[in-house]
Design a protein around this motif. Structure first.
Motif, PDB file in Angstrom:
ATOM      1  N   PRO A  91       6.653  -4.273  -8.796  1.00  0.00           N
ATOM      2  CA  PRO A  91       6.382  -3.979  -7.391  1.00  0.00           C
ATOM      3  C   PRO A  91       4.901  -3.905  -7.031  1.00  0.00           C
ATOM      4  O   PRO A  91       4.466  -4.527  -6.066  1.00  0.00           O
ATOM      5  CB  PRO A  91       7.074  -2.627  -7.175  1.00  0.00           C
ATOM      6  CG  PRO A  91       8.191  -2.626  -8.162  1.00  0.00           C
ATOM      7  CD  PRO A  91       7.652  -3.336  -9.365  1.00  0.00           C
ATOM      8  N   SER A  92       4.101  -3.146  -7.775  1.00  0.00           N
ATOM      9  CA  SER A  92       2.704  -2.988  -7.392  1.00  0.00           C
ATOM     10  C   SER A  92       1.883  -4.239  -7.667  1.00  0.00           C
ATOM     11  O   SER A  92       1.092  -4.679  -6.811  1.00  0.00           O
ATOM     12  CB  SER A  92       2.088  -1.780  -8.105  1.00  0.00           C
ATOM     13  OG  SER A  92       2.157  -1.921  -9.500  1.00  0.00           O
ATOM     14  N   LEU A  93       2.046  -4.866  -8.835  1.00  0.00           N
ATOM     15  CA  LEU A  93       1.248  -6.049  -9.165  1.00  0.00           C
ATOM     16  C   LEU A  93       1.628  -7.244  -8.294  1.00  0.00           C
ATOM     17  O   LEU A  93       0.749  -8.005  -7.853  1.00  0.00           O
ATOM     18  CB  LEU A  93       1.397  -6.393 -10.646  1.00  0.00           C
ATOM     19  CG  LEU A  93       0.816  -5.368 -11.624  1.00  0.00           C
ATOM     20  CD1 LEU A  93       0.960  -5.862 -13.056  1.00  0.00           C
ATOM     21  CD2 LEU A  93      -0.640  -5.063 -11.307  1.00  0.00           C
ATOM     22  N   ASP A  94       2.911  -7.407  -8.023  1.00  0.00           N
ATOM     23  CA  ASP A  94       3.319  -8.488  -7.128  1.00  0.00           C
ATOM     24  C   ASP A  94       2.800  -8.250  -5.712  1.00  0.00           C
ATOM     25  O   ASP A  94       2.383  -9.182  -5.018  1.00  0.00           O
ATOM     26  CB  ASP A  94       4.846  -8.615  -7.111  1.00  0.00           C
ATOM     27  CG  ASP A  94       5.385  -9.379  -8.316  1.00  0.00           C
ATOM     28  OD1 ASP A  94       6.361 -10.119  -8.157  1.00  0.00           O
ATOM     29  OD2 ASP A  94       4.812  -9.234  -9.408  1.00  0.00           O
ATOM     30  N   SER A  95       2.822  -6.992  -5.282  1.00  0.00           N
ATOM     31  CA  SER A  95       2.302  -6.647  -3.964  1.00  0.00           C
ATOM     32  C   SER A  95       0.806  -6.939  -3.886  1.00  0.00           C
ATOM     33  O   SER A  95       0.319  -7.506  -2.900  1.00  0.00           O
ATOM     34  CB  SER A  95       2.563  -5.163  -3.678  1.00  0.00           C
ATOM     35  OG  SER A  95       1.974  -4.752  -2.471  1.00  0.00           O
TER      36      SER A  95
ATOM     37  N   ASP B  10       9.389 -10.167  -0.930  1.00  0.00           N
ATOM     38  CA  ASP B  10       8.255  -9.819  -0.082  1.00  0.00           C
ATOM     39  C   ASP B  10       7.043 -10.705  -0.343  1.00  0.00           C
ATOM     40  O   ASP B  10       6.071 -10.655   0.403  1.00  0.00           O
ATOM     41  CB  ASP B  10       7.864  -8.349  -0.283  1.00  0.00           C
ATOM     42  CG  ASP B  10       8.892  -7.399   0.306  1.00  0.00           C
ATOM     43  OD1 ASP B  10       9.680  -7.841   1.162  1.00  0.00           O
ATOM     44  OD2 ASP B  10       8.911  -6.215  -0.088  1.00  0.00           O
ATOM     45  N   SER B  11       7.089 -11.499  -1.384  1.00  0.00           N
ATOM     46  CA  SER B  11       6.018 -12.439  -1.701  1.00  0.00           C
ATOM     47  C   SER B  11       6.561 -13.857  -1.640  1.00  0.00           C
ATOM     48  O   SER B  11       7.674 -14.129  -2.108  1.00  0.00           O
ATOM     49  CB  SER B  11       5.451 -12.163  -3.095  1.00  0.00           C
ATOM     50  OG  SER B  11       4.515 -13.162  -3.464  1.00  0.00           O
ATOM     51  N   THR B  12       5.763 -14.750  -1.074  1.00  0.00           N
ATOM     52  CA  THR B  12       6.193 -16.150  -0.999  1.00  0.00           C
ATOM     53  C   THR B  12       5.930 -16.888  -2.302  1.00  0.00           C
ATOM     54  O   THR B  12       6.402 -18.016  -2.475  1.00  0.00           O
ATOM     55  CB  THR B  12       5.468 -16.878   0.144  1.00  0.00           C
ATOM     56  OG1 THR B  12       4.057 -16.828  -0.077  1.00  0.00           O
ATOM     57  CG2 THR B  12       5.800 -16.223   1.484  1.00  0.00           C
ATOM     58  N   HIS B  13       5.162 -16.249  -3.202  1.00  0.00           N
ATOM     59  CA  HIS B  13       4.913 -16.854  -4.514  1.00  0.00           C
ATOM     60  C   HIS B  13       4.730 -15.750  -5.536  1.00  0.00           C
ATOM     61  O   HIS B  13       3.787 -14.967  -5.445  1.00  0.00           O
ATOM     62  CB  HIS B  13       3.680 -17.760  -4.496  1.00  0.00           C
ATOM     63  CG  HIS B  13       3.413 -18.417  -5.820  1.00  0.00           C
ATOM     64  ND1 HIS B  13       4.157 -19.473  -6.281  1.00  0.00           N
ATOM     65  CD2 HIS B  13       2.478 -18.155  -6.766  1.00  0.00           C
ATOM     66  CE1 HIS B  13       3.695 -19.848  -7.463  1.00  0.00           C
ATOM     67  NE2 HIS B  13       2.681 -19.056  -7.785  1.00  0.00           N
ATOM     68  N   ARG B  14       5.618 -15.653  -6.490  1.00  0.00           N
ATOM     69  CA  ARG B  14       5.605 -14.582  -7.467  1.00  0.00           C
ATOM     70  C   ARG B  14       4.530 -14.772  -8.527  1.00  0.00           C
ATOM     71  O   ARG B  14       4.160 -15.889  -8.878  1.00  0.00           O
ATOM     72  CB  ARG B  14       6.970 -14.524  -8.156  1.00  0.00           C
ATOM     73  CG  ARG B  14       8.150 -14.204  -7.230  1.00  0.00           C
ATOM     74  CD  ARG B  14       8.269 -12.726  -7.016  1.00  0.00           C
ATOM     75  NE  ARG B  14       8.255 -11.994  -8.268  1.00  0.00           N
ATOM     76  CZ  ARG B  14       9.280 -11.984  -9.134  1.00  0.00           C
ATOM     77  NH1 ARG B  14      10.399 -12.637  -8.861  1.00  0.00           N
ATOM     78  NH2 ARG B  14       9.196 -11.293 -10.256  1.00  0.00           N
TER      79      ARG B  14
ATOM     80  N   GLU C   8      -3.679 -10.067  -1.743  1.00  0.00           N
ATOM     81  CA  GLU C   8      -4.994 -10.675  -1.987  1.00  0.00           C
ATOM     82  C   GLU C   8      -5.013 -12.174  -1.730  1.00  0.00           C
ATOM     83  O   GLU C   8      -6.064 -12.736  -1.408  1.00  0.00           O
ATOM     84  CB  GLU C   8      -5.433 -10.394  -3.430  1.00  0.00           C
ATOM     85  CG  GLU C   8      -5.787  -8.935  -3.694  1.00  0.00           C
ATOM     86  CD  GLU C   8      -6.209  -8.692  -5.132  1.00  0.00           C
ATOM     87  OE1 GLU C   8      -5.947  -9.572  -5.993  1.00  0.00           O
ATOM     88  OE2 GLU C   8      -6.794  -7.621  -5.390  1.00  0.00           O
ATOM     89  N   HIS C   9      -3.868 -12.840  -1.871  1.00  0.00           N
ATOM     90  CA  HIS C   9      -3.830 -14.291  -1.764  1.00  0.00           C
ATOM     91  C   HIS C   9      -3.103 -14.801  -0.522  1.00  0.00           C
ATOM     92  O   HIS C   9      -2.811 -15.991  -0.419  1.00  0.00           O
ATOM     93  CB  HIS C   9      -3.178 -14.888  -3.025  1.00  0.00           C
ATOM     94  CG  HIS C   9      -3.978 -14.665  -4.273  1.00  0.00           C
ATOM     95  ND1 HIS C   9      -3.846 -13.524  -5.036  1.00  0.00           N
ATOM     96  CD2 HIS C   9      -4.930 -15.427  -4.881  1.00  0.00           C
ATOM     97  CE1 HIS C   9      -4.669 -13.595  -6.075  1.00  0.00           C
ATOM     98  NE2 HIS C   9      -5.344 -14.737  -5.997  1.00  0.00           N
TER      99      HIS C   9
ATOM    100  N   ALA D 200       0.905  -2.226   1.377  1.00  0.00           N
ATOM    101  CA  ALA D 200       0.785  -3.026   0.166  1.00  0.00           C
ATOM    102  C   ALA D 200      -0.377  -2.552  -0.704  1.00  0.00           C
ATOM    103  O   ALA D 200      -1.311  -1.899  -0.228  1.00  0.00           O
ATOM    104  CB  ALA D 200       0.577  -4.494   0.542  1.00  0.00           C
ATOM    105  N   TYR D 201      -0.308  -2.898  -1.973  1.00  0.00           N
ATOM    106  CA  TYR D 201      -1.402  -2.640  -2.906  1.00  0.00           C
ATOM    107  C   TYR D 201      -2.648  -3.371  -2.399  1.00  0.00           C
ATOM    108  O   TYR D 201      -2.626  -4.562  -2.185  1.00  0.00           O
ATOM    109  CB  TYR D 201      -1.016  -3.139  -4.297  1.00  0.00           C
ATOM    110  CG  TYR D 201      -1.942  -2.726  -5.421  1.00  0.00           C
ATOM    111  CD1 TYR D 201      -3.276  -3.106  -5.441  1.00  0.00           C
ATOM    112  CD2 TYR D 201      -1.465  -1.978  -6.498  1.00  0.00           C
ATOM    113  CE1 TYR D 201      -4.118  -2.736  -6.479  1.00  0.00           C
ATOM    114  CE2 TYR D 201      -2.293  -1.609  -7.551  1.00  0.00           C
ATOM    115  CZ  TYR D 201      -3.619  -1.996  -7.533  1.00  0.00           C
ATOM    116  OH  TYR D 201      -4.446  -1.626  -8.563  1.00  0.00           O
TER     117      TYR D 201
END
Length: 258
Positions: free
Chosen positions: A64-68, A52-56, A73-74, A118-119
Protein backbone atom coordinates in the motif's frame (compact mmCIF):
# COMPACT_ATOMS: atom_id res chain seq x y z
CA UNK A 1 -11.63 31.99 0.68
CA UNK A 2 -11.75 28.80 -1.32
CA UNK A 3 -13.63 26.23 0.76
CA UNK A 4 -13.82 22.49 0.13
CA UNK A 5 -16.72 20.68 1.80
CA UNK A 6 -16.19 16.92 1.96
CA UNK A 7 -19.62 15.51 2.73
CA UNK A 8 -20.48 11.95 3.76
CA UNK A 9 -24.15 11.07 4.18
CA UNK A 10 -26.19 8.79 1.91
CA UNK A 11 -29.53 10.66 2.13
CA UNK A 12 -29.90 14.12 0.53
CA UNK A 13 -33.13 14.77 2.47
CA UNK A 14 -31.50 14.10 5.84
CA UNK A 15 -30.53 16.65 8.46
CA UNK A 16 -26.99 16.40 7.15
CA UNK A 17 -28.19 17.07 3.62
CA UNK A 18 -30.02 20.19 4.75
CA UNK A 19 -27.03 21.44 6.75
CA UNK A 20 -24.76 20.83 3.77
CA UNK A 21 -27.00 22.96 1.55
CA UNK A 22 -27.16 25.62 4.25
CA UNK A 23 -23.37 25.68 4.54
CA UNK A 24 -22.83 26.11 0.81
CA UNK A 25 -25.37 28.93 0.59
CA UNK A 26 -24.04 30.73 3.67
CA UNK A 27 -20.44 30.59 2.46
CA UNK A 28 -21.27 31.66 -1.09
CA UNK A 29 -23.43 34.54 0.14
CA UNK A 30 -20.41 35.70 2.15
CA UNK A 31 -18.30 35.77 -1.01
CA UNK A 32 -16.44 32.49 -0.61
CA UNK A 33 -15.95 30.00 -3.45
CA UNK A 34 -17.13 26.51 -2.53
CA UNK A 35 -16.54 23.05 -3.96
CA UNK A 36 -18.42 20.04 -2.59
CA UNK A 37 -17.16 16.47 -2.67
CA UNK A 38 -20.42 14.59 -2.03
CA UNK A 39 -18.89 11.15 -1.58
CA UNK A 40 -22.06 9.08 -1.85
CA UNK A 41 -23.26 11.02 -4.90
CA UNK A 42 -19.80 10.54 -6.43
CA UNK A 43 -19.96 6.78 -5.78
CA UNK A 44 -16.58 7.20 -4.15
CA UNK A 45 -14.50 4.04 -4.10
CA UNK A 46 -13.85 3.36 -0.44
CA UNK A 47 -11.12 0.74 -0.45
CA UNK A 48 -7.45 1.45 -0.96
CA UNK A 49 -6.09 -1.26 -3.24
CA UNK A 50 -3.86 -2.00 -6.23
CA UNK A 51 -6.33 -0.36 -8.63
CA UNK A 52 -5.45 3.05 -7.22
CA UNK A 53 -2.36 3.05 -9.45
CA UNK A 54 -2.43 2.88 -13.22
CA UNK A 55 0.96 1.15 -13.19
CA UNK A 56 2.12 -1.09 -10.36
CA UNK A 57 5.63 -1.20 -8.94
CA UNK A 58 5.38 -4.97 -8.80
CA UNK A 59 2.66 -7.27 -10.05
CA UNK A 60 3.62 -9.92 -7.50
CA UNK A 61 2.73 -8.15 -4.27
CA UNK A 62 0.67 -5.06 -3.46
CA UNK A 63 2.44 -2.79 -0.98
CA UNK A 64 0.00 0.00 0.00
CA UNK A 65 2.53 2.67 0.97
CA UNK A 66 5.22 1.96 -1.66
CA UNK A 67 2.69 1.62 -4.46
CA UNK A 68 1.04 4.85 -3.31
CA UNK A 69 4.39 6.64 -3.27
CA UNK A 70 5.31 5.44 -6.76
CA UNK A 71 1.94 6.42 -8.19
CA UNK A 72 2.02 9.88 -6.57
CA UNK A 73 5.59 10.67 -7.65
CA UNK A 74 5.10 9.49 -11.23
CA UNK A 75 1.61 10.80 -11.99
CA UNK A 76 0.13 7.31 -12.01
CA UNK A 77 -2.69 7.76 -9.48
CA UNK A 78 -6.25 7.01 -10.47
CA UNK A 79 -8.08 10.12 -11.68
CA UNK A 80 -10.46 10.32 -8.71
CA UNK A 81 -7.56 10.52 -6.24
CA UNK A 82 -5.71 13.16 -8.26
CA UNK A 83 -8.85 15.31 -8.54
CA UNK A 84 -9.40 15.32 -4.78
CA UNK A 85 -5.76 16.21 -4.15
CA UNK A 86 -6.14 19.13 -6.55
CA UNK A 87 -9.16 20.30 -4.57
CA UNK A 88 -7.13 20.19 -1.37
CA UNK A 89 -4.34 22.21 -2.97
CA UNK A 90 -6.94 24.75 -4.14
CA UNK A 91 -8.72 25.07 -0.80
CA UNK A 92 -7.92 27.62 1.89
CA UNK A 93 -10.26 25.80 4.26
CA UNK A 94 -11.71 22.30 4.38
CA UNK A 95 -14.88 21.18 6.15
CA UNK A 96 -15.48 17.49 6.79
CA UNK A 97 -19.18 16.90 7.44
CA UNK A 98 -20.48 13.52 8.57
CA UNK A 99 -22.68 11.67 11.06
CA UNK A 100 -20.78 10.06 13.93
CA UNK A 101 -21.20 6.34 13.25
CA UNK A 102 -19.69 3.93 15.76
CA UNK A 103 -17.54 6.65 17.28
CA UNK A 104 -15.91 7.64 14.01
CA UNK A 105 -16.51 8.82 10.47
CA UNK A 106 -18.48 6.74 7.95
CA UNK A 107 -16.42 4.19 6.03
CA UNK A 108 -16.75 6.12 2.79
CA UNK A 109 -15.07 9.18 4.34
CA UNK A 110 -12.36 7.06 5.94
CA UNK A 111 -11.76 5.62 2.48
CA UNK A 112 -11.47 9.13 1.06
CA UNK A 113 -8.74 9.89 3.60
CA UNK A 114 -6.88 6.62 3.02
CA UNK A 115 -6.82 7.03 -0.75
CA UNK A 116 -6.39 10.80 -1.13
CA UNK A 117 -3.69 11.12 1.57
CA UNK A 118 -1.14 9.36 -0.61
CA UNK A 119 2.46 8.74 0.40
CA UNK A 120 4.26 11.99 -0.42
CA UNK A 121 1.06 14.00 -0.16
CA UNK A 122 -0.52 13.27 3.22
CA UNK A 123 2.37 11.41 4.86
CA UNK A 124 5.98 10.42 4.30
CA UNK A 125 6.91 14.08 3.77
CA UNK A 126 10.13 15.80 4.87
CA UNK A 127 13.40 14.95 6.56
CA UNK A 128 13.58 12.09 9.06
CA UNK A 129 16.64 12.48 11.28
CA UNK A 130 17.77 12.97 14.87
CA UNK A 131 16.57 16.57 14.63
CA UNK A 132 13.27 16.20 12.78
CA UNK A 133 10.81 13.39 12.16
CA UNK A 134 9.15 14.41 8.96
CA UNK A 135 6.95 17.39 8.16
CA UNK A 136 3.85 16.52 10.14
CA UNK A 137 1.79 17.55 13.18
CA UNK A 138 1.70 21.24 12.35
CA UNK A 139 3.75 20.97 9.16
CA UNK A 140 3.24 19.16 5.87
CA UNK A 141 1.58 19.57 2.49
CA UNK A 142 -1.57 21.12 3.95
CA UNK A 143 0.06 23.58 6.36
CA UNK A 144 -1.44 27.07 6.27
CA UNK A 145 -4.92 25.77 5.51
CA UNK A 146 -7.81 25.62 7.97
CA UNK A 147 -10.06 22.67 8.70
CA UNK A 148 -13.21 22.07 10.73
CA UNK A 149 -15.50 19.14 11.47
CA UNK A 150 -19.28 19.41 11.24
CA UNK A 151 -20.57 16.33 13.06
CA UNK A 152 -24.02 15.04 13.92
CA UNK A 153 -24.78 12.39 16.52
CA UNK A 154 -27.91 10.84 17.96
CA UNK A 155 -26.51 10.88 21.49
CA UNK A 156 -27.21 13.59 24.03
CA UNK A 157 -24.56 16.21 24.73
CA UNK A 158 -24.29 14.85 28.28
CA UNK A 159 -23.37 11.44 26.85
CA UNK A 160 -20.23 13.08 25.43
CA UNK A 161 -19.42 15.23 28.46
CA UNK A 162 -16.33 14.94 30.69
CA UNK A 163 -17.93 12.10 32.67
CA UNK A 164 -20.36 10.89 30.02
CA UNK A 165 -20.60 7.22 29.08
CA UNK A 166 -19.35 7.80 25.51
CA UNK A 167 -16.31 9.76 26.62
CA UNK A 168 -15.66 13.48 26.09
CA UNK A 169 -16.45 14.55 22.52
CA UNK A 170 -12.96 16.09 22.21
CA UNK A 171 -11.46 12.68 22.98
CA UNK A 172 -13.80 10.88 20.59
CA UNK A 173 -12.84 13.26 17.78
CA UNK A 174 -9.13 13.47 18.66
CA UNK A 175 -8.00 10.77 16.17
CA UNK A 176 -9.75 12.69 13.38
CA UNK A 177 -8.84 16.22 14.40
CA UNK A 178 -5.27 15.57 15.54
CA UNK A 179 -4.52 12.58 13.31
CA UNK A 180 -6.37 13.14 10.04
CA UNK A 181 -6.27 16.96 10.04
CA UNK A 182 -3.38 18.26 12.16
CA UNK A 183 -0.97 15.51 11.05
CA UNK A 184 -0.70 16.78 7.43
CA UNK A 185 -0.58 20.39 8.59
CA UNK A 186 -4.09 21.84 8.89
CA UNK A 187 -4.89 24.47 11.50
CA UNK A 188 -7.81 22.67 13.15
CA UNK A 189 -10.77 24.70 14.38
CA UNK A 190 -13.02 23.54 17.21
CA UNK A 191 -15.71 21.19 15.86
CA UNK A 192 -19.36 22.04 15.33
CA UNK A 193 -21.35 19.18 16.84
CA UNK A 194 -25.12 18.62 16.66
CA UNK A 195 -26.51 16.30 19.36
CA UNK A 196 -29.82 14.37 19.64
CA UNK A 197 -30.48 14.41 15.90
CA UNK A 198 -33.61 12.32 16.34
CA UNK A 199 -35.24 15.09 18.38
CA UNK A 200 -34.94 18.11 16.10
CA UNK A 201 -38.05 20.12 15.31
CA UNK A 202 -38.35 23.34 13.32
CA UNK A 203 -37.42 25.56 16.25
CA UNK A 204 -34.38 23.45 17.11
CA UNK A 205 -33.29 23.41 13.46
CA UNK A 206 -33.44 27.21 13.41
CA UNK A 207 -31.16 27.32 16.46
CA UNK A 208 -28.70 24.89 14.86
CA UNK A 209 -28.65 26.83 11.60
CA UNK A 210 -28.04 30.09 13.41
CA UNK A 211 -25.16 28.62 15.42
CA UNK A 212 -23.62 26.96 12.36
CA UNK A 213 -23.96 30.17 10.38
CA UNK A 214 -22.00 32.06 13.01
CA UNK A 215 -19.24 29.44 12.92
CA UNK A 216 -19.08 29.66 9.13
CA UNK A 217 -18.96 33.45 9.25
CA UNK A 218 -15.89 33.15 11.49
CA UNK A 219 -14.17 30.44 9.46
CA UNK A 220 -11.21 32.68 8.67
CA UNK A 221 -10.81 34.15 12.15
CA UNK A 222 -11.64 31.41 14.68
CA UNK A 223 -8.67 30.48 16.88
CA UNK A 224 -7.47 26.94 16.07
CA UNK A 225 -7.10 24.20 18.67
CA UNK A 226 -3.57 24.78 20.07
CA UNK A 227 -2.06 21.37 19.37
CA UNK A 228 1.65 21.09 20.08
CA UNK A 229 3.82 21.13 16.92
CA UNK A 230 6.00 18.06 16.62
CA UNK A 231 9.26 19.71 15.58
CA UNK A 232 9.18 22.87 17.71
CA UNK A 233 10.96 21.45 20.76
CA UNK A 234 8.19 19.92 22.87
CA UNK A 235 8.92 16.34 21.80
CA UNK A 236 11.98 14.12 22.12
CA UNK A 237 13.10 12.98 18.67
CA UNK A 238 12.99 10.25 17.48
CA UNK A 239 11.04 8.87 20.47
CA UNK A 240 8.30 11.49 19.86
CA UNK A 241 7.32 11.65 23.50
CA UNK A 242 6.76 14.93 25.32
CA UNK A 243 9.80 16.27 27.11
CA UNK A 244 9.43 16.11 30.92
CA UNK A 245 9.00 19.87 31.30
CA UNK A 246 5.91 19.94 29.06
CA UNK A 247 2.57 19.08 30.74
CA UNK A 248 4.40 17.13 33.49
CA UNK A 249 1.20 16.20 35.32
CA UNK A 250 -0.80 15.22 32.24
CA UNK A 251 -1.04 12.23 29.96
CA UNK A 252 -3.31 11.10 27.16
CA UNK A 253 -4.83 13.34 24.52
CA UNK A 254 -4.97 16.53 26.58
CA UNK A 255 -1.18 16.56 27.04
CA UNK A 256 -0.79 17.32 23.33
CA UNK A 257 -2.69 20.59 23.60
CA UNK A 258 -0.82 23.68 24.78
Amino acid sequence: MNVLLVYAHPEPKSLNGSLKDFTVKRLENAGHTVQVSDLYAMNWKTTLDANDSTHRVSEERFHPSLDSKHAFEHGLQSDDIAREQDKLRWADAVILQFPLWWFSMPAILKGWVERVYAYGFGYGVGEHSEARWGDRYGEGMLAGKRAMLVVTTGGWESHYSARGINGPIDDVLFPIQHGVLYYPGFDVLPPFVVYRTGRIDQARYAEISDALGKRLDALATTTPIPYRPQNAGAYEIPALTLRPEFAPDQSGFVAHIE
